[in-house]
Write an enzyme that holds these catalytic residues in place. Structure first.
Site, PDB file in Angstrom:
ATOM      1  CD  GLU A  76      43.694  38.318  30.583  1.00 51.32           C
ATOM      2  OE1 GLU A  76      43.708  37.161  31.044  1.00 51.32           O
ATOM      3  OE2 GLU A  76      43.755  39.342  31.314  1.00 51.32           O
ATOM      4  CG  PHE A 138      34.990  28.972  37.882  1.00 48.62           C
ATOM      5  CD1 PHE A 138      35.055  29.953  38.861  1.00 48.62           C
ATOM      6  CD2 PHE A 138      36.168  28.569  37.278  1.00 48.62           C
ATOM      7  CE1 PHE A 138      36.278  30.512  39.230  1.00 48.62           C
ATOM      8  CE2 PHE A 138      37.391  29.120  37.638  1.00 48.62           C
ATOM      9  CZ  PHE A 138      37.448  30.097  38.622  1.00 48.62           C
ATOM     10  CD  GLN A 139      38.311  31.700  35.306  1.00 52.59           C
ATOM     11  OE1 GLN A 139      38.681  30.919  34.436  1.00 52.59           O
ATOM     12  NE2 GLN A 139      39.168  32.423  36.021  1.00 52.59           N
ATOM     13  CE  LYS A 188      38.921  22.763  29.778  1.00 51.70           C
ATOM     14  NZ  LYS A 188      39.146  22.927  31.246  1.00 51.70           N
ATOM     15  CG  MET A 504      43.904  66.556  27.070  1.00 53.66           C
ATOM     16  SD  MET A 504      44.607  67.969  26.157  1.00 53.66           S
ATOM     17  CE  MET A 504      45.395  67.129  24.795  1.00 53.66           C
TER      18      MET A 504
END
Length: 617
Positions: A76, A138-139, A188, A504
């Site tokens: 993602e 969940f999630q 959802k 760096m």
């Protein structure tokens, strides 16, 4: 940083319906179908994302869309940076999509990155069903709460009928005023529910009225200061690019004859090759640009925000200068440095009005004389030019690699850089004469930005060559998106500046930590047990690239440099990755150490410029 509504050009902005307007035909659809139809209507042609449970209802109608292309990424974070690269290269709104929980939280870094750099982005996330919100389902993650500090605005949608209006508002907010990321989190059950669809929706944003037209009195005051100053500087930030005001900027600069300095986010806003351009300011800016700001008696800041990387120690920055500060975001004006003439407005309109006001001043006999100022500037340019030394052991110089990649690139090439030494070398040693040819993570400094951003840029501008200049550290964060490129016909080119270290950070350890290289070496290297080990081969970037469907090349000798780059430029049917094995001790100069005054700039190691005393009057 400014952006006009017309600046997003490619995305038609939804218009609110008035009472007398004929209603659009009503369709009976699911919330998910409504979402995809809404994306089509706002002109979203490309979406970068990964499906998952909560967002899955949206992916079914997406499969049937002939107007929205979905690019299936491998992480993602890659989706978010790709959407950012797409937006920066095209001027359109970038779109990314993810599921709930970890899918959404993986978008936080690119959302924060887009927020810091004022990039128009719409992130669409699935959320657990509305009745389960707040139950630790969940999630489940409160992505609206998590991203609130790093979005321009965000929405939680729990009703299917709200989807078209929210999508229209999200694109409008992201692309107007000071652009930025907007998050749309959709439950959802809202995606699954039956609803009706009609377009355009009625938009209601009573508190959102970006000021684009500058105040005429402030413009006149600014013009008077410009024509009466002896040592003016036009300090140009990324807002000029966002506003598509580069043509106006060139007119203003040539009209006034004032020197122009472009920040890291503004490279390409004014041609590097133009005689009025004195370079990039900041911690690793050109000596002339940094010193011009320090010695100026007037700074005209256009779409810039006086960030710490430009100002150094703030209370010692530009002690002799009056400040004209123009920005679309009133919150930026006076935030770090008080403005003598504050101007709120879109950069294109501000600069166009300034041109007219300066012309009026000239017609009345008020014209600045910057002869002595240019004498100083030209002396500094000649005495302290950008440059680098070739390694004594005959190995590749990273600066030379980047310089040749730039010189051999086709006309119109877009360059995306990661973060660190290679980013600064790319800023210095590639010439940017056109807007939207330089993409980087300026405010957040996000390692792993380059490869997915280049992917997004190439998806949005398939006609252009796109080079990602990446470090071996940055590359190992998001290189899996090369698989995405290979499978989706997105043939980017990647130059890995491989010094076997987090370059760096290693430079800082060399300069400030007595060469104690704690956890910055990315390979084991030869040792007593295995004296023939080649640490810069772990991983072997050529083999890794080939495994992901790319052409993998390696270059270790200066005499092979041009041949390998030209080979990469000749391959346009697949992604190409070149592993450049470069000297590990090369450093970025000039440099202003963090927390010190810009007066302490070092042109090279142990080399402090001598400006004499006559400039301080």
């Amino acid at each position: 940083m400014p952006m006009t509504e017309q600046a997003t050009g490619a995305h038609p902005q939804p218009r609110p319906r008035s009472g007398g307007q004929q209603s659009a035909p009503v369709e009976h659809v699911t919330g998910a179908q409504s979402l995809i139809r809404s994306l089509e209507e706002v002109g979203a042609e490309t979406v970068f994302g990964i499906p998952g449970g909560a967002i899955l209802p949206a992916y079914d109608p997406l499969m049937d869309s002939t107007r929205v292309r979905h690019v299936l990424v491998r992480h993602e974070q890659g989706a978010g940076h790709a959407a950012t690269g797409y937006a920066q290269a095209t001027g359109r709104v970038g779109v990314c999509m993810a599921t709930s929980g970890p899918g959404a939280t993986n978008l936080v870094t690119p959302i924060a990155d887009a927020h810091m750099d004022s990039v128009p982005l719409v992130a669409i996330t699935g959320q657990v069903a509305s009745k389960a919100i707040g139950t630790d389902a969940f999630q489940e993650a409160d992505i609206v709460g998590i991203t609130m500090p790093v979005t321009k605005h965000n929405f939680l949608v729990t009703k299917a009928e709200d989807i078209p209006r929210v999508i229209a508002q999200a694109f409008h907010i992201a692309s107007t005023g000071r652009p930025g990321p907007v998050l749309v989190d959709i439950a959802k059950d809202a995606l699954q529910a039956k609803t009706t669809f009609s377009w355009p929706p009625v938009m209601d944003l009573p508190g959102y009225r970006p000021v684009t037209k500058p105040h005429a009195k402030q413009i006149r005051e600014a013009a008077k200061l410009i024509t009466s100053a002896k040592r003016p500087v036009l300090y140009v930030g990324g807002g000029v690019l966002k506003a598509q005001a580069t043509a106006e900027l060139k007119v203003l600069a040539e009209l006034t004859g004032a020197p122009v300095t472009t920040t890291l986010m503004a490279l390409g806003a004014f041609p590097d090759s133009h005689p009025l351009h004195v370079g990039m300011p900041g911690m690793h800016g050109a000596v002339t640009a940094v010193t011009a700001l320090q010695k100026a008696d007037l700074i005209v800041a256009l779409g810039a925000r006086f960030d710490d990387r430009v100002t150094g120690k703030l209370d010692s920055f530009a002690p002799y200068a009056k400040i004209v500060h123009a920005d679309i975001d009133p919150a930026e004006i006076g935030k770090n440095r008080a403005a003598d003439v504050p101007i709120v407005g879109d950069a294109r309109e501000v600069i166009a009005d300034l041109v007219q006001a300066v012309q009026k001043e000239h017609s009345e006999g008020h014209k600045g004389d910057y002869t002595a100022w240019w004498s100083d500037l030209n002396r500094w340019r000649e005495t302290y030019p950008l440059g680098y030394d070739q390694p004594e052991d005959g190995s590749l110089s990273p600066q030379q690699v980047i310089e040749r990649v730039g010189q051999l690139a086709p006309e119109g090439t877009i360059f995306a850089a990661g973060v660190g030494q290679h980013q600064m070398w790319s800023a210095h040693f590639i010439q940017y004469d056109k807007p939207a040819t330089w993409l980087n993570s300026g405010g957040a400094g996000t390692m792993g930005y380059a490869v997915p951003a280049a992917m997004g840029a190439k998806a949005g501008r398939p006609d252009r060559t796109v080079w990602a200049i990446d470090g071996d550290g940055c590359f190992q964060m998001t290189n899996q998106e090369l698989t995405t490129c290979a499978l989706n016909n997105i043939p980017i080119k990647v130059a890995i500046i491989n010094n076997g270290a987090l370059g760096m950070v290693r430079q800082w350890q060399t300069l400030f930590y007595n060469q104690r290289y704690s956890n910055t070496v990315l390979h084991s290297g030869p040792d007593d047990v295995n004296p023939d080990a080649k640490g810069t081969r772990v991983p072997d970037f050529v083999k890794l690239s080939e495994a992901m469907g790319c052409v993998g090349l390696r270059c270790e000798r200066p005499e092979d440099l041009d041949k390998v780059i030209e080979e990469a430029n000749s391959i346009n049917d697949r992604p190409v990755v070149i592993d450049f094995i470069v000297h590990e001790d090369a450093m970025v100069w000039p440099m202003v150490a963090a927390g010190t005054s810009n007066d302490e700039i070092m042109a090279a190691r142990d080399v402090r410029p001598d400006f004499g005393d006559n400039e301080d009057d």
